[in-house]
Design an enzyme around this catalytic site. Structure first.
Site, PDB file in Angstrom:
ATOM      1  N   LEU A  65      98.736  95.636 113.846  1.00  0.00           N
ATOM      2  CA  LEU A  65      97.366  95.999 114.258  1.00  0.00           C
ATOM      3  C   LEU A  65      96.717  94.839 115.004  1.00  0.00           C
ATOM      4  O   LEU A  65      97.127  93.685 114.857  1.00  0.00           O
ATOM      5  CB  LEU A  65      96.567  96.384 113.012  1.00  0.00           C
ATOM      6  CG  LEU A  65      97.177  97.558 112.223  1.00  0.00           C
ATOM      7  CD1 LEU A  65      96.493  97.731 110.881  1.00  0.00           C
ATOM      8  CD2 LEU A  65      97.114  98.842 113.036  1.00  0.00           C
ATOM      9  N   PRO A  66      95.676  95.133 115.807  1.00  0.00           N
ATOM     10  CA  PRO A  66      95.152  94.106 116.715  1.00  0.00           C
ATOM     11  C   PRO A  66      94.583  92.857 116.044  1.00  0.00           C
ATOM     12  O   PRO A  66      94.820  91.746 116.509  1.00  0.00           O
ATOM     13  CB  PRO A  66      94.049  94.839 117.479  1.00  0.00           C
ATOM     14  CG  PRO A  66      94.278  96.290 117.260  1.00  0.00           C
ATOM     15  CD  PRO A  66      95.055  96.431 116.001  1.00  0.00           C
ATOM     16  N   THR A  94      98.737  89.408 113.565  1.00  0.00           N
ATOM     17  CA  THR A  94      98.180  88.049 113.498  1.00  0.00           C
ATOM     18  C   THR A  94      96.693  88.193 113.202  1.00  0.00           C
ATOM     19  O   THR A  94      95.933  88.683 114.031  1.00  0.00           O
ATOM     20  CB  THR A  94      98.376  87.316 114.840  1.00  0.00           C
ATOM     21  OG1 THR A  94      99.751  87.393 115.208  1.00  0.00           O
ATOM     22  CG2 THR A  94      97.956  85.864 114.719  1.00  0.00           C
ATOM     23  N   LYS A 170     102.155  81.098 111.772  1.00  0.00           N
ATOM     24  CA  LYS A 170     101.989  81.827 113.033  1.00  0.00           C
ATOM     25  C   LYS A 170     100.905  81.193 113.915  1.00  0.00           C
ATOM     26  O   LYS A 170     101.072  81.046 115.123  1.00  0.00           O
ATOM     27  CB  LYS A 170     101.645  83.293 112.713  1.00  0.00           C
ATOM     28  CG  LYS A 170     101.231  84.135 113.890  1.00  0.00           C
ATOM     29  CD  LYS A 170     102.324  84.285 114.913  1.00  0.00           C
ATOM     30  CE  LYS A 170     101.830  85.091 116.110  1.00  0.00           C
ATOM     31  NZ  LYS A 170     102.785  85.067 117.231  1.00  0.00           N
ATOM     32  N   LYS A 239      92.225  85.140 120.617  1.00  0.00           N
ATOM     33  CA  LYS A 239      91.951  85.332 119.181  1.00  0.00           C
ATOM     34  C   LYS A 239      92.792  84.373 118.343  1.00  0.00           C
ATOM     35  O   LYS A 239      92.282  83.733 117.414  1.00  0.00           O
ATOM     36  CB  LYS A 239      92.285  86.787 118.799  1.00  0.00           C
ATOM     37  CG  LYS A 239      92.340  87.060 117.305  1.00  0.00           C
ATOM     38  CD  LYS A 239      93.196  88.289 116.954  1.00  0.00           C
ATOM     39  CE  LYS A 239      94.657  88.078 117.219  1.00  0.00           C
ATOM     40  NZ  LYS A 239      95.545  89.140 116.758  1.00  0.00           N
TER      41      LYS A 239
HETATM   42  P1  NAD Z   1      98.343  96.314 120.877  1.00  0.00           P
HETATM   43  O1  NAD Z   1      96.873  96.309 121.091  1.00  0.00           O
HETATM   44  O2  NAD Z   1      99.263  96.625 122.013  1.00  0.00           O
HETATM   45  O3  NAD Z   1      98.731  97.305 119.656  1.00  0.00           O
HETATM   46  C1  NAD Z   1      97.931  97.574 118.546  1.00  0.00           C
HETATM   47  C2  NAD Z   1      98.041  99.063 118.252  1.00  0.00           C
HETATM   48  O4  NAD Z   1      97.373  99.359 117.020  1.00  0.00           O
HETATM   49  C3  NAD Z   1      97.392  99.941 119.322  1.00  0.00           C
HETATM   50  O5  NAD Z   1      98.329 100.898 119.798  1.00  0.00           O
HETATM   51  C4  NAD Z   1      96.233 100.600 118.579  1.00  0.00           C
HETATM   52  O6  NAD Z   1      95.938 101.911 119.057  1.00  0.00           O
HETATM   53  C5  NAD Z   1      96.761 100.624 117.154  1.00  0.00           C
HETATM   54  N1  NAD Z   1      95.731 100.750 116.123  1.00  0.00           N
HETATM   55  C6  NAD Z   1      94.497 100.176 116.085  1.00  0.00           C
HETATM   56  N2  NAD Z   1      93.864 100.505 114.939  1.00  0.00           N
HETATM   57  C7  NAD Z   1      94.718 101.288 114.229  1.00  0.00           C
HETATM   58  C8  NAD Z   1      94.664 101.930 112.960  1.00  0.00           C
HETATM   59  N3  NAD Z   1      93.562 101.823 112.178  1.00  0.00           N
HETATM   60  N4  NAD Z   1      95.716 102.665 112.537  1.00  0.00           N
HETATM   61  C9  NAD Z   1      96.825 102.792 113.335  1.00  0.00           C
HETATM   62  N5  NAD Z   1      96.940 102.202 114.546  1.00  0.00           N
HETATM   63  C10 NAD Z   1      95.909 101.465 114.985  1.00  0.00           C
HETATM   64  O7  NAD Z   1      98.687  94.867 120.281  1.00  0.00           O
HETATM   65  P2  NAD Z   1     100.114  94.144 120.221  1.00  0.00           P
HETATM   66  O8  NAD Z   1     100.275  93.249 121.397  1.00  0.00           O
HETATM   67  O9  NAD Z   1     101.162  95.152 119.888  1.00  0.00           O
HETATM   68  O10 NAD Z   1      99.870  93.192 118.960  1.00  0.00           O
HETATM   69  C11 NAD Z   1      99.808  93.684 117.631  1.00  0.00           C
HETATM   70  C12 NAD Z   1      99.655  92.490 116.698  1.00  0.00           C
HETATM   71  O11 NAD Z   1     100.784  91.607 116.855  1.00  0.00           O
HETATM   72  C13 NAD Z   1      98.410  91.636 116.993  1.00  0.00           C
HETATM   73  O12 NAD Z   1      97.891  91.168 115.795  1.00  0.00           O
HETATM   74  C14 NAD Z   1      98.961  90.513 117.866  1.00  0.00           C
HETATM   75  O13 NAD Z   1      98.178  89.352 117.790  1.00  0.00           O
HETATM   76  C15 NAD Z   1     100.332  90.323 117.266  1.00  0.00           C
HETATM   77  N6  NAD Z   1     101.363  89.797 118.175  1.00  0.00           N
HETATM   78  C16 NAD Z   1     101.472  90.218 119.467  1.00  0.00           C
HETATM   79  C17 NAD Z   1     102.489  89.696 120.276  1.00  0.00           C
HETATM   80  C18 NAD Z   1     102.679  90.130 121.703  1.00  0.00           C
HETATM   81  O14 NAD Z   1     103.443  89.451 122.436  1.00  0.00           O
HETATM   82  N7  NAD Z   1     102.071  91.226 122.161  1.00  0.00           N
HETATM   83  C19 NAD Z   1     103.394  88.765 119.750  1.00  0.00           C
HETATM   84  C20 NAD Z   1     103.280  88.388 118.413  1.00  0.00           C
HETATM   85  C21 NAD Z   1     102.263  88.899 117.637  1.00  0.00           C
END
Ligand code: NAD
Length: 290
Positions: A65-66, A94, A170, A239
């Site tokens: 989740l975000p 994260t 992390k 963030k």
């Molecule tokens: P993203 O915004 O692409 O994905 C998040 C998803 O969660 C979205 O599809 C959103 O619709 C969904 N969502 C939001 N609220 C929800 C709920 N209540 N129930 C179900 N689904 C819900 O973000 P991301 O890039 O996939 O990152 C996700 C997490 O991983 C974040 O915390 C980010 O910091 C971490 N992260 C990202 C990366 C990267 O390279 N993108 C790498 C490592 C860690």
């Protein structure tokens, strides 16, 4: 193969490919995303319509989740549910130390084990199943989940027994990664100003002591190519470095460099909202690589 049933909430840039690898590994997987599940559900998974349905059909629930506010809201929803079978929540998001500890408390009171397990390796790593997981939670729970974890990650580290310890690992990692991106942008700008070729100067650095993930991966593969598509939003990296700064301040550890790095990312995010984080190069230099 285990007869455990898994659930996955959050099928975004990271969650989508991680869930695809779990389903592809032959594990029973139900999935849900508030932005629309059917179009995001990976092959071999079962799309459900709500978090309630997910928790009623999964023994262990993964979250990607975000941010902390969303993980906490989901933890509260899960704690309040009557018809759930979920006993373990593995949070791959994260969210910072406080949110992870708080989510752990909320779920513990409801009889659910919360694992603080953020990931690193980017979208490409999530697709390839080569990401790293920093597991903050009991080791016996890790052992029970080793097979499913290794269906979507390559490096599985038990970094501590408590929620918040995964986040600590992390956040310090992403502070280093964000620093490398910002500093490499300045270094490359200087090299170009002296008539050096970007590809050649990256080749030099990559077999010298300045080598880092920006010089070895993001610059050659995402910036030099002009695609700017690492699959990680500037807002999310901002963030993360902000959380590092806040948590380091709270811990009383030095933040001189972190203050500067956070300031650069904050201004980049304001100038380029909704951008991929590789756009920091354009923000810092005012230039395109191509
Ligand atoms: P993203 O915004 O692409 O994905 C998040 C998803 O969660 C979205 O599809 C959103 O619709 C969904 N969502 C939001 N609220 C929800 C709920 N209540 N129930 C179900 N689904 C819900 O973000 P991301 O890039 O996939 O990152 C996700 C997490 O991983 C974040 O915390 C980010 O910091 C971490 N992260 C990202 C990366 C990267 O390279 N993108 C790498 C490592 C860690």
């Amino acid at each position: 193969m285990t007869d455990m049933r898994f659930g996955f909430a959050g099928l975004g840039q990271m969650g989508g490919p991680m869930a695809a690898n779990i389903a592809g590994g032959g594990f029973s997987l139900s999935v849900f995303d508030t932005a629309g599940t059917a179009e995001r559900a990976p092959e071999g998974s079962r799309a459900v319509d709500s978090l309630d349905q997910l928790a009623a059909n999964a023994d262990t629930l993964f979250l990607s989740l975000p941010d902390g506010s969303v993980s906490l809201a989901v933890a509260q929803e899960l704690a309040a549910m009557k018809e759930r079978t979920t006993t373990v929540v593995i949070d791959l998001s994260t969210i910072g130390l406080q949110a992870a500890r708080e989510a752990g408390r909320i779920l513990k009171d409801a009889g659910i084990i919360y694992i603080d397990a953020p990931v690193s390796g980017g979208q490409a790593g999530a697709r390839a199943g080569t990401i790293t997981v920093m597991w903050g939670g009991p080791e016996d729970v890790l052992e029970r989940h080793r097979d499913v974890m290794l269906s979507f990650c390559k490096n599985l580290f038990h970094v501590g027994d408590e929620a918040g310890q995964g986040q600590a690992a992390k956040l310090l990692n992403n502070f280093l990664s964000g620093t490398a991106m910002a500093a490499t942008s300045e270094a490359v700008a200087f090299g170009l100003s002296q008539g050096l070729d970007m590809k050649k100067l990256l080749d030099v650095v990559n077999v010298s002591t300045g080598q880092n993930t920006a010089t070895s991966d993001k610059f050659p593969n995402r910036i030099l190519t002009g695609t700017y598509d690492a699959g990680f939003k500037t807002a999310l990296l901002t963030k993360d470095v902000q959380l590092f700064l806040d948590n380091a301040k709270a811990a009383g550890t030095p933040v001189e460099i972190a203050e500067t790095v956070v300031d650069v990312w904050r201004r980049c995010n304001e100038a380029l909202p909704d951008s991929d984080f590789t756009r920091i190069y354009q923000f810092v230099t005012g230039k395109d690589a191509k």
